[in-house]
Motif scaffolding. Structure first.
Motif, mmCIF file in Angstrom:
data_model
loop_
_atom_site.group_PDB
_atom_site.id
_atom_site.type_symbol
_atom_site.label_atom_id
_atom_site.label_comp_id
_atom_site.label_asym_id
_atom_site.label_seq_id
_atom_site.Cartn_x
_atom_site.Cartn_y
_atom_site.Cartn_z
ATOM 1 N N THR A 186 46.851 -25.252 24.804
ATOM 2 C CA THR A 186 46.021 -24.176 24.802
ATOM 3 C C THR A 186 44.676 -24.406 25.332
ATOM 4 O OG1 THR A 186 47.089 -23.062 22.739
ATOM 5 C CG2 THR A 186 44.795 -22.361 23.415
ATOM 6 N N TRP A 187 44.091 -25.340 25.181
ATOM 7 C CA TRP A 187 42.884 -26.034 25.699
ATOM 8 C C TRP A 187 43.147 -26.228 27.109
ATOM 9 C CZ3 TRP A 187 40.570 -30.869 26.758
ATOM 10 C CH2 TRP A 187 39.467 -31.055 27.112
ATOM 11 N N LEU A 188 44.069 -27.345 27.286
ATOM 12 C CA LEU A 188 44.438 -28.027 28.904
ATOM 13 C C LEU A 188 44.667 -27.090 29.697
ATOM 14 C CD1 LEU A 188 46.195 -31.221 27.472
ATOM 15 C CD2 LEU A 188 43.705 -31.020 28.087
ATOM 16 N N ARG A 189 45.389 -25.813 29.158
ATOM 17 C CA ARG A 189 45.767 -24.974 30.501
ATOM 18 C C ARG A 189 44.688 -24.197 30.477
ATOM 19 N NH1 ARG A 189 50.694 -25.696 27.200
ATOM 20 N NH2 ARG A 189 52.086 -27.081 28.475
ATOM 21 N N ARG A 190 43.611 -23.979 29.908
ATOM 22 C CA ARG A 190 42.516 -23.329 30.511
ATOM 23 C C ARG A 190 42.368 -23.322 31.962
ATOM 24 N NH1 ARG A 190 38.416 -23.660 25.155
ATOM 25 N NH2 ARG A 190 39.519 -22.309 23.735
ATOM 26 N N PRO A 191 41.900 -22.429 32.814
ATOM 27 C CA PRO A 191 41.692 -22.361 34.465
ATOM 28 C C PRO A 191 40.854 -23.681 34.596
ATOM 29 C CG PRO A 191 41.934 -20.161 33.628
ATOM 30 C CD PRO A 191 41.901 -20.597 32.323
ATOM 31 N N ARG A 192 39.831 -23.752 34.051
ATOM 32 C CA ARG A 192 38.867 -25.074 34.389
ATOM 33 C C ARG A 192 39.404 -26.021 33.971
ATOM 34 N NH1 ARG A 192 32.782 -22.315 33.376
ATOM 35 N NH2 ARG A 192 32.834 -20.634 34.950
ATOM 36 N N VAL A 193 39.848 -26.347 32.782
ATOM 37 C CA VAL A 193 40.239 -27.726 32.403
ATOM 38 C C VAL A 193 41.519 -28.188 33.121
ATOM 39 C CG1 VAL A 193 41.207 -28.807 30.580
ATOM 40 C CG2 VAL A 193 39.264 -27.292 30.024
ATOM 41 N N ALA A 194 42.409 -27.153 33.400
ATOM 42 C CA ALA A 194 43.742 -27.327 34.226
ATOM 43 C C ALA A 194 43.425 -27.852 35.521
ATOM 44 C CB ALA A 194 44.545 -26.112 34.079
ATOM 45 N N ARG A 195 42.482 -27.306 36.034
ATOM 46 C CA ARG A 195 42.010 -27.794 37.574
ATOM 47 C C ARG A 195 41.462 -28.960 37.582
ATOM 48 N NH1 ARG A 195 40.910 -23.854 41.592
ATOM 49 N NH2 ARG A 195 39.136 -24.857 42.211
ATOM 50 N N ALA A 196 40.606 -29.299 36.321
ATOM 51 C CA ALA A 196 40.154 -30.479 36.460
ATOM 52 C C ALA A 196 41.104 -31.732 36.208
ATOM 53 C CB ALA A 196 38.931 -30.458 35.459
ATOM 54 N N LEU A 197 41.995 -31.299 35.114
ATOM 55 C CA LEU A 197 43.008 -32.326 34.921
ATOM 56 C C LEU A 197 43.853 -32.430 36.172
ATOM 57 C CD1 LEU A 197 43.711 -34.239 32.850
ATOM 58 C CD2 LEU A 197 45.096 -32.342 31.702
ATOM 59 N N GLU A 198 44.447 -31.522 36.681
ATOM 60 C CA GLU A 198 45.301 -31.436 37.869
ATOM 61 C C GLU A 198 44.630 -32.274 38.911
ATOM 62 O OE1 GLU A 198 48.948 -28.939 39.258
ATOM 63 O OE2 GLU A 198 47.383 -27.952 39.077
ATOM 64 N N ALA A 199 43.578 -31.996 39.122
ATOM 65 C CA ALA A 199 42.791 -32.605 40.300
ATOM 66 C C ALA A 199 42.554 -34.209 40.080
ATOM 67 C CB ALA A 199 41.208 -32.120 40.443
ATOM 68 N N THR A 200 42.180 -34.628 38.561
ATOM 69 C CA THR A 200 42.328 -36.027 38.272
ATOM 70 C C THR A 200 43.574 -36.816 38.511
ATOM 71 O OG1 THR A 200 40.532 -35.528 36.712
ATOM 72 C CG2 THR A 200 41.597 -37.651 36.474
ATOM 73 N N THR A 201 44.742 -36.280 38.028
ATOM 74 C CA THR A 201 45.768 -36.777 38.269
ATOM 75 C C THR A 201 46.305 -36.864 39.744
ATOM 76 O OG1 THR A 201 46.939 -34.855 37.675
ATOM 77 C CG2 THR A 201 46.860 -36.182 35.897
ATOM 78 N N GLY A 202 46.110 -35.705 40.445
ATOM 79 C CA GLY A 202 46.449 -35.716 41.865
ATOM 80 C C GLY A 202 45.697 -36.853 42.676
#
Length: 219
Positions: A186-202
Motif C-alpha cells: 500500500t505504501w510502496l505502490r504510492r506513485p511517488r514511492v513506486a517511481r523512486a523504488l523502481e528508479a533505484t532498482t533500475g
C-alpha cells in the motif's frame, strides 16, 4: 557443532542477503504482484542451484580456465542485467507523475488502471537468468566451497551439503523479501514511492550490467 559449517553458514548468509542484482529483480517484480515476486525469488534460487552444482561438479573450473567462455557468459549476464535495468528505468519515465489529489492508498485519480503484472513464468525466468548469467558466481563458489571441507573428509558429500545450504537460504530469504514488499505494498505502490523504488532498482541493475560489460571490453 562443526565450526567450519557454522562459519560457512555465516558467510553464505551474508552473500545471499547482500543487496545486489538478485535483490533488485525480486523487489522490482514484487512491486507488480506477490506472485511475480515469489516466482522471481524461486528463479533466483534456481540460478544459485546451477552455480553450486557446477562448483560441486568441478565444471566451474572449466569456465575459469577458458577466458573466451568466461567472457561470453559475462557478456550475456551483463547484457541481460542492463536490459532489465533499462526496462525498469523506461517504465519510470512512462509512469504518469502522481497528481496532487492522488488517493491515500496510492491509486492515482483518473487515468487507466495499473499495468498488468508479469506472468509467473516470465518472473521465474527473469529471476533465474539474472542469477544464472552472473559469471562471477561460479568462480566464487569454486573458490569458496573447498575452504570449508575439513581435512580428511570426502569432498563430494561435504560440498553437496554446503551447496544445499546456500540454495536453502535463498529459498527462504528472497521469498521473504518478496512477501515483505507485498506486505508494504500500500505504501510502496504510492506513485511517488513506486517511481523512486523502481528508479533505484533500475539504476542498480543498469550499473551492475554496465560494469560487467565494461570488464568484458577491457579484458
Amino acid at each position: 557443532m562443526d565450526g567450519q559449517l557454522t562459519a560457512f553458514t555465516a558467510v553464505a548468509a551474508g552473500m545471499v542477503t547482500m543487496p545486489g542484482a538478485d535483490f533488485a529483480v525480486v523487489v522490482r517484480n514484487a512491486l507488480d504482484s506477490r506472485r511475480a515476486g515469489v516466482a522471481t525469488a524461486v528463479g533466483v534460487a534456481g540460478g544459485l542451484l546451477v552455480h553450486t552444482a557446477l562448483a560441486v561438479a568441478g565444471l566451474a573450473a572449466v569456465l575459469v580456465a577458458v577466458p573466451a567462455l568466461f567472457g561470453a557468459v559475462q557478456l550475456l549476464g551483463g547484457g541481460y542485467l542492463l536490459y532489465l535495468g533499462v526496462r525498469a528505468l523506461s517504465a519510470v519515465f512512462r509512469r504518469p507523475a502522481a497528481p496532487a489529489n492522488a488517493a491515500a492508498d496510492g491509486t492515482p485519480d483518473g487515468g487507466g488502471g495499473p499495468a498488468a503484472p508479469p506472468g509467473t513464468a516470465r518472473s521465474l525466468r527473469q529471476g533465474f537468468l539474472a542469477n544464472a548469467l552472473n559469471p562471477k558466481a561460479p568462480v566464487l563458489f569454486l573458490s569458496l566451497l573447498p575452504q570449508f571441507v575439513p581435512a580428511g573428509q570426502p569432498a563430494l558429500p561435504r560440498t553437496l551439503l554446503l551447496a544445499a545450504l546456500v540454495v536453502a537460504m535463498a529459498l527462504v530469504w528472497f521469498p521473504v523479501v518478496a512477501l515483505l514488499v507485498d506486505r508494504l505494498g500500500t505504501w510502496l505502490r504510492r506513485p511517488r514511492v513506486a517511481r523512486a523504488l523502481e528508479a533505484t532498482t533500475g539504476a542498480l541493475l543498469t550499473v551492475v550490467g554496465g560494469v560487467l560489460l565494461v570488464e568484458v571490453a577491457l579484458a
